[in-house]
Design an enzyme around this catalytic site. Structure first.
Site, PDB file in Angstrom:
ATOM      1  N   LYS A  74       0.827  -1.215   0.000  1.00 53.72           N
ATOM      2  CA  LYS A  74       0.000   0.000   0.000  1.00 53.72           C
ATOM      3  C   LYS A  74       0.858   1.260   0.000  1.00 53.72           C
ATOM      4  CE  LYS A  74      -2.845   0.048   3.450  1.00 53.72           C
ATOM      5  NZ  LYS A  74      -1.807   0.420   4.343  1.00 53.72           N
ATOM      6  N   LYS A 108       7.257  -6.414  11.132  1.00 50.49           N
ATOM      7  CA  LYS A 108       6.659  -5.758   9.973  1.00 50.49           C
ATOM      8  C   LYS A 108       7.689  -5.013   9.126  1.00 50.49           C
ATOM      9  CE  LYS A 108       3.124  -2.290   8.863  1.00 50.49           C
ATOM     10  NZ  LYS A 108       4.014  -1.229   8.406  1.00 50.49           N
ATOM     11  N   ALA A 276      -3.970   1.669  12.975  1.00 52.94           N
ATOM     12  CA  ALA A 276      -5.282   1.599  12.326  1.00 52.94           C
ATOM     13  C   ALA A 276      -6.184   0.537  12.951  1.00 52.94           C
ATOM     14  CB  ALA A 276      -5.124   1.324  10.842  1.00 52.94           C
TER      15      ALA A 276
END
Length: 558
Positions: A74, A108, A276
């Site tokens: 993204k 991540k 998020a």
């Protein structure tokens, strides 16, 4: 075939001095505060001056399917699309979130894009950057210290130590700090009580910084934070503890948006980074609005999949900041869709059209979700070297059957050049009317708002409210906090609240176990499943691969 690592590509970048990047946006040297040669903050007086202008750019949101270990790209697509738009002559800026050190050192990795679609200086952005997150952490922990000090010094507010809902923070994945006891060692150290830590980006202070539009707005919002309850059940705020002003003072520089650049020298505002899955997952309103006033096209992103990030971007950020997006890019990869279709991670390099077809249901649901908000969209297929032509064709065909625009994105391998087809599709979309609308009315009851998100966006059959959630709702209504948007805290890896359910699950029920108020940010946080506010490190953390040599050159960062 071997490929250069992200950090190797970033270290070969030919960066322009940040003054030249600012000039591309019509900003002078007097408008910026330099943090070395390649980073700067925008002065508050410049922000205020620009907000008086009528000019506003076209706003493009990048979102994605539910994330998987295969990666969706993204941020890479956001950066690459911005570069592509500039390459075809469009004055474009990018607005991204700041990476947290926890994920960067954990599993991540960083959040500066990838391949030839990165923001630079990549090492600085992924490490301490301009110190914003550290400032947020110390402002947050000042309030934590004030709470325990207040109890120690006589407890004038009658604060109940068992009803403190404000944990401490640190910007690192550290599971050992999730649950701790403070105040041990005798009365000189305060009253013993159970406490805990969250990662800094989970702090309400971070959410507030990203929604505030100036230092006074920031201070007012900080003062509204509900940190505990009294023995009489009254909400106690940061303003009651008289530290909101000091907190705002600690954030006087952090509130200023940061300006950097991409590998192809496209201006990029990187500011704020709320999670998020437990917050609203978007960069700061100030950075987005600055981009809209200084460029003609702005590409921004929202965290995780469209069920979390895009939903919150629309229902929280756009509602508060009076933004109306012109187009949405939904990123998908063949690899991730195969995972949603039941393929194991070690079989992703093999062509599997039946699994891909099954996984496409996840993409279809996210397309439907974006369409509910009335914004035109395009699907960006983020190409991987292992993708086959039949796999890519199947995704294109399914999108065409749905009447949705689709474009192949090769920005990881080719930078802006690889995103020109996507950029052209986006420009076509922007010419279409955008009938943007939010999903629910804040005047609806808490239960109605949560049910609307769960049934319409997740596809749940119903919502169950645990006993604690029902108790929370009564308290929130009593305190007058019920007319706020909802920020759902949910696993990002599934449309449901169960991380094991991939693809497009049907007939499931969502259970809300607790509801917290983020009164300063202006929303309610509904907790589902087992969402962690303090991640842990994996067996082999990414930090094990990071090193630095005698010349200060960093390796292993990704």
């Amino acid at each position: 075939m071997s490929y250069k690592s992200d950090i190797e590509i970033a270290q070969e970048a030919k960066m322009l001095h940040i003054k030249e990047i600012a000039a591309k946006l019509g900003l002078s040297e007097e408008d910026i505060e330099l943090y070395g040669d390649y980073k700067a903050k925008i002065k508050l007086e410049t922000y205020q001056r620009l907000m008086e202008q009528e000019k506003t750019a076209k706003l493009i949101l990048t979102t994605a399917i539910n994330p998987t270990p295969a990666g969706e790209g993204k941020s890479t697509t956001t950066v690459g699309l911005g570069q592509a738009l500039n390459k075809i002559g469009k004055n474009t800026a990018i607005a991204l979130r700041e990476p947290s050190l926890g994920p960067c050192m954990g599993i991540k990795g960083g959040a500066a894009g990838g391949g030839y679609a990165q923001v630079v200086p990549m090492e600085d952005i992924n490490l301490h950057f301009t110190g914003d997150i550290h400032a947020i952490g110390i402002a947050h922990n000042l309030l934590s210290a004030a709470i325990d000090n207040h109890i120690k010094q006589g407890n004038e507010l009658n604060l109940d130590p068992t009803k403190i809902n404000f944990k401490r923070v640190v910007d690192m994945n550290d599971r050992a700090l999730r649950e701790v006891v403070v105040g041990l060692g005798g009365t000189v150290n305060g009253q013993p009580r159970q406490d805990g830590y969250m990662i800094t980006v989970a702090s309400e202070v971070m959410a507030i910084l990203c929604l505030a539009e100036g230092i006074l707005d920031l201070k007012e919002r900080l003062g509204k934070m509900v940190v505990a309850y009294s023995y009489d059940g009254e909400a106690i705020t940061a303003k009651d503890l008289k530290v909101a002003g000091a907190m705002a003072a600690l954030l006087k520089d952090a509130i200023k948006p940061n300006l950097v650049q991409t590998l192809e020298n496209t201006p990029a505002f990187i500011h704020g980074g709320p999670f998020a899955n437990i917050a609203h997952g978007c960069n700061s309103v100030m950075a987005t609005k600055l981009a809209l006033k200084t460029a003609d096209y702005v590409v921004t992103e929202a965290g995780f999949g469209a069920d979390l990030g895009a939903e919150k971007f629309f229902n929280i950020k756009c509602r508060f900041a009076d933004l109306a997006p012109d187009a949405v890019v939904v990123v998908a990869t063949a690899r991730a869709l195969k995972l949603h279709g039941g393929v194991s991670k070690d079989e992703l390099n093999e062509e599997n059209l039946s699994a891909l077809a099954a996984g496409l249901e996840n993409l279809e649901k996210h397309i439907e979700n974006v369409q509910k908000f009335g914004v035109p969209l395009v699907v960006a297929i983020n190409e991987f070297p292992t993708d086959t032509e039949p796999e890519l064709s199947l995704i294109k065909e399914r999108c065409e059957e749905l009447g949705v625009e689709v474009a192949l994105s090769q920005v990881w391998a080719k930078g802006g050049e690889g995103g020109i087809k996507l950029a052209e599709k986006v420009l076509e979309l922007i010419e279409q009317p955008s009938d943007f609308k939010v999903l629910y009315d804040v005047e609806d009851s808490i239960e109605e708002k949560i049910a609307k998100i769960a049934t319409e966006i997740y596809g749940a059959a119903k919502v169950n409210f645990a006993a604690q959630a029902k108790k929370d709702i009564k308290q929130l209504v009593k305190d007058g906090f019920d007319k706020m948007p909802i920020c759902m805290a949910k696993t990002p890896v599934s449309l449901s609240d169960n991380p094991a359910l991939k693809g497009r699950p049907m007939g499931f029920e969502v259970t809300v176990r607790k509801i917290n108020v983020s009164a300063g940010a202006g929303f309610l946080v509904a907790l589902t499943g087992n969402v962690m506010t303090m991640p842990g490190l994996p067996k082999r953390p990414a930090a094990e691969n990071i090193d630095i040599d005698e010349n200060g050159k960093i390796t292993g960062l990704f």
